[in-house]
Design an enzyme around this catalytic site. Structure first.
Site, PDB file in Angstrom:
ATOM      1  N   ARG A 163       0.835  -1.202   0.000  1.00 56.38           N
ATOM      2  CA  ARG A 163       0.000   0.000   0.000  1.00 56.38           C
ATOM      3  C   ARG A 163       0.874   1.258   0.000  1.00 56.38           C
ATOM      4  O   ARG A 163       1.715   1.438   0.866  1.00 56.38           O
ATOM      5  CB  ARG A 163      -0.924   0.018   1.212  1.00 56.38           C
ATOM      6  CG  ARG A 163      -1.983   1.122   1.154  1.00 56.38           C
ATOM      7  CD  ARG A 163      -2.902   1.081   2.371  1.00 56.38           C
ATOM      8  NE  ARG A 163      -3.494  -0.225   2.558  1.00 56.38           N
ATOM      9  CZ  ARG A 163      -4.555  -0.689   1.906  1.00 56.38           C
ATOM     10  NH1 ARG A 163      -5.135   0.072   0.987  1.00 56.38           N
ATOM     11  NH2 ARG A 163      -5.023  -1.899   2.149  1.00 56.38           N
ATOM     12  N   GLU A 165       0.426  -7.858  -3.842  1.00 53.14           N
ATOM     13  CA  GLU A 165      -0.797  -7.078  -4.046  1.00 53.14           C
ATOM     14  C   GLU A 165      -0.483  -5.589  -3.957  1.00 53.14           C
ATOM     15  O   GLU A 165       0.170  -5.151  -3.010  1.00 53.14           O
ATOM     16  CB  GLU A 165      -1.806  -7.477  -2.967  1.00 53.14           C
ATOM     17  CG  GLU A 165      -2.907  -6.516  -2.693  1.00 53.14           C
ATOM     18  CD  GLU A 165      -3.621  -6.791  -1.379  1.00 53.14           C
ATOM     19  OE1 GLU A 165      -4.288  -5.865  -0.887  1.00 53.14           O
ATOM     20  OE2 GLU A 165      -3.521  -7.910  -0.836  1.00 53.14           O
ATOM     21  N   THR A 179      -7.915  -3.677  -2.246  1.00 53.49           N
ATOM     22  CA  THR A 179      -8.892  -2.591  -2.114  1.00 53.49           C
ATOM     23  C   THR A 179      -9.683  -2.431  -3.413  1.00 53.49           C
ATOM     24  O   THR A 179      -9.905  -1.327  -3.903  1.00 53.49           O
ATOM     25  CB  THR A 179      -8.221  -1.270  -1.698  1.00 53.49           C
ATOM     26  OG1 THR A 179      -7.238  -1.540  -0.684  1.00 53.49           O
ATOM     27  CG2 THR A 179      -9.236  -0.312  -1.094  1.00 53.49           C
ATOM     28  N   LYS A 226     -10.286 -13.807   2.879  1.00 47.26           N
ATOM     29  CA  LYS A 226      -9.462 -12.872   3.633  1.00 47.26           C
ATOM     30  C   LYS A 226     -10.188 -12.552   4.940  1.00 47.26           C
ATOM     31  O   LYS A 226     -11.241 -11.911   4.927  1.00 47.26           O
ATOM     32  CB  LYS A 226      -9.248 -11.609   2.794  1.00 47.26           C
ATOM     33  CG  LYS A 226      -8.656 -10.415   3.515  1.00 47.26           C
ATOM     34  CD  LYS A 226      -8.629  -9.215   2.564  1.00 47.26           C
ATOM     35  CE  LYS A 226      -8.252  -7.936   3.262  1.00 47.26           C
ATOM     36  NZ  LYS A 226      -8.228  -6.792   2.314  1.00 47.26           N
ATOM     37  N   GLY A 232      -2.736  -6.206  10.854  1.00 46.28           N
ATOM     38  CA  GLY A 232      -1.947  -6.252  12.080  1.00 46.28           C
ATOM     39  C   GLY A 232      -1.070  -7.476  12.245  1.00 46.28           C
ATOM     40  O   GLY A 232      -0.578  -7.735  13.348  1.00 46.28           O
ATOM     41  N   GLY A 252       0.864  -6.223   5.748  1.00 47.89           N
ATOM     42  CA  GLY A 252       0.803  -4.828   5.367  1.00 47.89           C
ATOM     43  C   GLY A 252       1.952  -4.019   5.915  1.00 47.89           C
ATOM     44  O   GLY A 252       3.111  -4.194   5.517  1.00 47.89           O
ATOM     45  N   SER A 253       1.663  -3.142   6.858  1.00 51.06           N
ATOM     46  CA  SER A 253       2.663  -2.171   7.298  1.00 51.06           C
ATOM     47  C   SER A 253       3.842  -2.801   8.031  1.00 51.06           C
ATOM     48  O   SER A 253       4.908  -2.193   8.113  1.00 51.06           O
ATOM     49  CB  SER A 253       2.012  -1.114   8.187  1.00 51.06           C
ATOM     50  OG  SER A 253       1.416  -1.700   9.327  1.00 51.06           O
TER      51      SER A 253
END
Length: 219
Positions: free
Chosen positions: A22, A45, A74, A134, A164, A184-185
């Site tokens: 992202r 992704e 998304t 998901k 998370g 993710g992050s």
């Protein structure tokens, strides 16, 4: 099974770590993609709320080997599914479970991972053709919930917690029956360079191997 479904199935048997980039930008995405591929990741992704996401998807698809699936996250609409397909995308990841979007993705020959938070949503997504679920947000669906889901949604249907997830999350979810993880992050933040992403990817790969007993394939 279409060819993409077969590729997805084999990827999940070896390493179900899914990179969520992202905020990545087209000029940097290929170097990051190669770093992830070298660490054993085989699903990448690019969320559509990133800068020029379709350009990044095309760049990744052109640069990476065929055994790596590239797609979009998304994804909210049928029109977006068509745009991703035109950019060479092979997998559609959604935050929700709209049946029309799922059906559009499957009709285009792509894999589809809708976001679900209840069993009712999960079964509706499966009826629409989803071939991976998901579990989102994972913070609200801890391992004991996933274990309960596994009593009624059995393998090979993939259950993939997203939200998370850190390396320490892998073992308890694996024990509960997870098939993979959306990262993710904890794996990538906007501005991260390829060496930093490679370092974090290696930590996730070690956690995967410790929990599942299979080493991610490396380039």
């Amino acid at each position: 099974m279409n060819p993409i479904d077969k590729t997805l199935f084999h990827i999940l048997q070896r390493c179900g770590l899914i990179a969520i980039l992202r905020g990545v930008q087209p000029h940097e995405v290929v170097a990051i993609g190669h770093a992830l591929y070298d660490a054993g990741f085989r699903i990448i992704e690019v969320p559509l709320n990133s800068p020029e996401p379709l350009a990044s998807i095309r760049a990744l698809r052109d640069a990476l080997p065929a055994d790596c699936l590239v797609g979009a996250g998304t994804v909210l609409s049928i029109d977006a599914v068509a745009d991703v397909a035109a950019a060479g995308g092979q997998i559609i990841v959604m935050p929700h479970s709209a049946p029309d979007v799922i059906r559009a993705a499957r009709a285009a020959g792509m894999a589809c991972a809708p976001g679900v938070a209840t069993l009712t949503e999960a079964y509706a997504a499966l009826a629409a053709g989803a071939n991976m679920l998901k579990l989102f947000p994972a913070e609200a669906l801890p391992p004991h919930v996933l274990k309960a889901w596994r009593a009624v949604i059995t393998p090979p249907m993939a259950l993939v917690p997203v939200g998370g997830i850190v390396p320490e999350s892998i073992a308890p979810y694996a024990a509960a029956g997870a098939s993979g993880f959306g990262l993710g992050s904890a794996l990538y933040r906007p501005g991260d360079q390829a060496p930093e992403v490679a370092h974090k990817a290696a930590a996730f790969a070690r956690a995967w191997q410790a929990s599942f007993g299979t080493a991610p394939a490396t380039a």
